[in-house]
Design an enzyme around this catalytic site. Structure first.
Site, PDB file in Angstrom:
ATOM      1  N   ASP A 144       1.138  -1.414   0.421  1.00 10.03           N
ATOM      2  CA  ASP A 144       0.619   0.203  -0.071  1.00 10.03           C
ATOM      3  C   ASP A 144       1.103   1.584   0.330  1.00 10.03           C
ATOM      4  O   ASP A 144       1.418   1.729   0.957  1.00 10.03           O
ATOM      5  CB  ASP A 144      -0.782   0.212   1.374  1.00 10.03           C
ATOM      6  CG  ASP A 144      -1.716  -1.408   0.999  1.00 10.03           C
ATOM      7  OD1 ASP A 144      -1.902  -1.968   0.736  1.00 10.03           O
ATOM      8  OD2 ASP A 144      -2.877  -0.666   1.691  1.00 10.03           O
TER       9      ASP A 144
ATOM     10  N   LYS B 163      -7.127   3.989  -2.782  1.00 12.83           N
ATOM     11  CA  LYS B 163      -7.086   3.090  -1.881  1.00 12.83           C
ATOM     12  C   LYS B 163      -7.113   5.035  -0.467  1.00 12.83           C
ATOM     13  O   LYS B 163      -6.592   5.886  -1.324  1.00 12.83           O
ATOM     14  CB  LYS B 163      -6.174   2.509  -1.289  1.00 12.83           C
ATOM     15  CG  LYS B 163      -6.379   2.794   1.362  1.00 12.83           C
ATOM     16  CD  LYS B 163      -5.068   1.858   1.546  1.00 12.83           C
ATOM     17  CE  LYS B 163      -4.659   2.061   3.274  1.00 12.83           C
ATOM     18  NZ  LYS B 163      -3.714   1.392   3.683  1.00 12.83           N
TER      19      LYS B 163
ATOM     20  N   LYS C  50     -10.460   0.264  -1.909  1.00 11.78           N
ATOM     21  CA  LYS C  50      -9.943  -0.139  -0.741  1.00 11.78           C
ATOM     22  C   LYS C  50     -10.151   1.095   0.123  1.00 11.78           C
ATOM     23  O   LYS C  50      -9.950   2.419   0.404  1.00 11.78           O
ATOM     24  CB  LYS C  50      -8.832   0.025   0.185  1.00 11.78           C
ATOM     25  CG  LYS C  50      -8.358  -0.506   1.916  1.00 11.78           C
ATOM     26  CD  LYS C  50      -6.822  -0.998   1.221  1.00 11.78           C
ATOM     27  CE  LYS C  50      -7.179  -1.079   2.982  1.00 11.78           C
ATOM     28  NZ  LYS C  50      -5.094  -1.729   2.973  1.00 11.78           N
TER      29      LYS C  50
END
Length: 243
Positions: free
Chosen positions: A99, A161, A190
């Site tokens: 991430d 995200k 996300k």
């Protein structure tokens, strides 16, 4: 994705959760307690600090819980070369997803080529490993969220995200819906930051999220079990200490 298609069962919720273990002050004992909690609840994965990846992989071996980590966290301001080096180390230590935080300053400057190139470098280093790009939506306008999502896709990201959880704002259903409209059905979205209870999780899924980052996994899954057993919501409320 919509709640009409989403079964609020323990298994369905577990498959959504990346359990966040990212606070800088966590001791090894704190980390171990969170890793054990993730294993007990059989969540999809944990997302740990880069220095904890190797230990987490060993501790969770055989549990079925994956180990992901963060890159350029939490500000996204490290150089592209540093992000690549951090990614390669994380992969060597056993991380199965990365991430990364986008270059937020470049995004705020409208330098989308730089944002895209930063993402592409990490994606290329990662090979077949899933890369999610953290936009830090609390800092962005809607137009910037759209442009950042497009830059992430152009850079080869598998997911966009919302948040690190450390920027004073987290996921909102409005931002999730905007990101989903922008990236379409083939890129993951996300929701992370502020997902502290089951109702919020379901709202994020209804808005278009297909992965959830939270440190409130136990509270959320306990609530699933309570509702399955009683048919009503508990009065415990959200985990306000989570992120």
């Amino acid at each position: 994705m919509s709640t009409a298609a989403f079964s609020v069962s323990a298994d369905a919720v577990r498959r959504l959760i990346d359990h966040a273990i990212l606070k800088p002050e966590l001791s090894r004992a704190d980390v171990d307690a969170q890793l054990d909690e993730a294993a007990t609840h059989r969540v999809f994965s944990v997302c740990v600090r880069p220095s904890d990846v190797r230990h987490a992989v060993e501790r969770l071996r055989g549990t079925g819980v994956g180990v992901g980590t963060v890159i350029g966290f939490p500000h996204g301001t490290t150089s592209t070369e540093a992000k690549v080096a951090e990614s390669l180390q994380a992969l060597a230590d056993g991380a199965f997803e990365l991430d990364m935080v986008q270059n937020i300053g470049a995004a705020k400057s409208g330098d989308w080529d730089r944002v895209r190139q930063d993402v592409r470098a990490v994606v290329d280093a990662a090979g077949d490993t899933v890369v999610k790009v953290i936009l830090e939506t609390a800092y962005l306008t809607d137009d910037e969220i759209v442009a950042a999502s497009r830059a992430a896709i152009a850079g080869g990201a598998a997911f966009v995200k919302t948040s690190t959880g450390f920027a004073g704002g987290g996921a909102t259903t409005e931002h999730i819906a905007l990101m989903r409209r922008t990236v379409g059905p083939d890129t993951g979205v996300k929701a992370s930051g502020g997902v502290r209870g089951l109702d919020t999780l379901v709202a994020m899924v209804d808005a278009g999220a297909d992965r959830i980052g939270t440190s409130a996994s136990a509270r959320i899954l306990d609530e699933v079990a309570h509702r399955a057993a009683t048919g009503v919501a508990s009065d415990v409320g959200d985990d306000t200490t989570s992120y």
